[in-house]
Design a protein around this motif. Structure first.
Motif, short mmCIF file in Angstrom:
data_model
loop_
_atom_site.label_atom_id
_atom_site.label_comp_id
_atom_site.label_asym_id
_atom_site.label_seq_id
_atom_site.Cartn_x
_atom_site.Cartn_y
_atom_site.Cartn_z
N MET A 1 0.84 -1.18 0.00
CA MET A 1 0.00 0.00 0.00
C MET A 1 0.89 1.24 0.00
O MET A 1 1.94 1.26 0.62
N VAL A 2 0.41 2.25 -0.67
CA VAL A 2 1.13 3.51 -0.77
C VAL A 2 0.23 4.61 -0.24
O VAL A 2 -0.95 4.67 -0.58
N ALA A 3 0.78 5.47 0.59
CA ALA A 3 0.00 6.59 1.13
C ALA A 3 -0.32 7.57 0.00
O ALA A 3 0.51 7.80 -0.89
N ILE A 4 -1.50 8.12 0.04
CA ILE A 4 -1.92 9.06 -1.00
C ILE A 4 -0.98 10.27 -1.06
O ILE A 4 -0.73 10.80 -2.13
N ASP A 5 -0.43 10.67 0.09
CA ASP A 5 0.51 11.79 0.13
C ASP A 5 1.76 11.50 -0.70
O ASP A 5 2.33 12.39 -1.34
N ASP A 6 2.22 10.22 -0.69
CA ASP A 6 3.41 9.84 -1.44
C ASP A 6 3.17 9.93 -2.95
O ASP A 6 4.10 10.18 -3.71
N VAL A 7 1.95 9.74 -3.37
CA VAL A 7 1.65 9.76 -4.80
C VAL A 7 1.26 11.16 -5.26
O VAL A 7 1.69 11.63 -6.30
N LEU A 8 0.45 11.85 -4.45
CA LEU A 8 -0.10 13.14 -4.88
C LEU A 8 0.45 14.34 -4.12
O LEU A 8 -0.01 15.47 -4.34
N GLY A 9 1.38 14.12 -3.20
CA GLY A 9 2.01 15.22 -2.48
C GLY A 9 1.03 15.97 -1.59
O GLY A 9 0.14 15.39 -0.98
N HIS A 10 1.22 17.30 -1.56
CA HIS A 10 0.40 18.16 -0.71
C HIS A 10 -1.09 18.05 -1.05
O HIS A 10 -1.94 18.04 -0.16
N ASP A 11 -1.41 17.96 -2.35
CA ASP A 11 -2.81 17.83 -2.75
C ASP A 11 -3.43 16.55 -2.18
O ASP A 11 -4.58 16.55 -1.74
N GLY A 12 -2.67 15.48 -2.18
CA GLY A 12 -3.15 14.22 -1.61
C GLY A 12 -3.37 14.32 -0.12
O GLY A 12 -4.36 13.80 0.41
N HIS A 13 -2.46 14.99 0.56
CA HIS A 13 -2.60 15.19 2.01
C HIS A 13 -3.87 16.00 2.32
O HIS A 13 -4.65 15.64 3.19
N ARG A 14 -4.06 17.06 1.55
CA ARG A 14 -5.25 17.89 1.75
C ARG A 14 -6.54 17.11 1.45
O ARG A 14 -7.52 17.21 2.19
#
Length: 165
Positions: A1-14
């Motif tokens: 599994m990959v964290a959404i932040d790792d794939v989409l950066g700041h936008d994923g974190h938000r």
């Protein structure tokens, strides 16, 4: 599994924070849909928006040929444009919408068992509903309901218990 932040950066974190704060699954789906549309760079054409909304209003039951006719396109052209603009053909999206509606009905307990849910959501029969549950949820409807009942007791009813799925 990959964290959404790792794939989409700041936008994923938000996005993850907004999804966590959303009060309902419907709001979460809306947030994801908006996020994907913004990232796609351009909105879908008015014809595809029309077809998508008709499919959504029908719970995935609208006939693709009828949608194409309403737009003034051939069925093939609608399927090609749908796939190119949204990433999947309208029939696949209709299956997902119908499954989503069936799972919502199961959660509400309003349809009177799996046969009632199948009939109300446009499946040919209860076996067809069961096959799509296995395809989309990875398990038959009764197993899905039992698993979710650990957090939501409305999903398992006495009449659902023994089943020959």
């Amino acid at each position: 599994m990959v964290a959404i932040d790792d794939v989409l950066g700041h936008d994923g974190h938000r996005l993850r924070e907004r999804l966590g704060a959303a009060p309902s699954w419907q709001r979460r789906f809306d947030l994801i849909e908006d996020f994907v549309l913004c990232r796609a760079g351009r909105p879908p054409s008015p014809e595809i928006v029309f077809a998508y909304r008709r499919l959504a209003r029908s719970g995935g039951a609208a006939r693709i040929t009828a949608l194409a006719g309403e737009i003034g396109w051939s069925r093939k052209h609608l399927v090609d444009r749908f796939r190119s603009e949204l990433g999947l053909p309208p029939k696949a999206l209709a299956h997902l919408m119908r499954f989503h509606r069936a799972s919502r009905l199961a959660q509400s307990g309003a349809a009177g068992g799996w046969a009632g849910i199948a009939a109300e959501t446009g499946y040919a029969d209860q076996a067809h509903l069961a096959r799509e549950f296995v395809e989309f949820a990875g398990e038959p409807p009764t197993a899905w309901a039992r698993r979710l009942a650990l957090t939501d007791s409305r999903l398992v009813r006495v009449e659902d218990e023994p089943s020959d799925w």
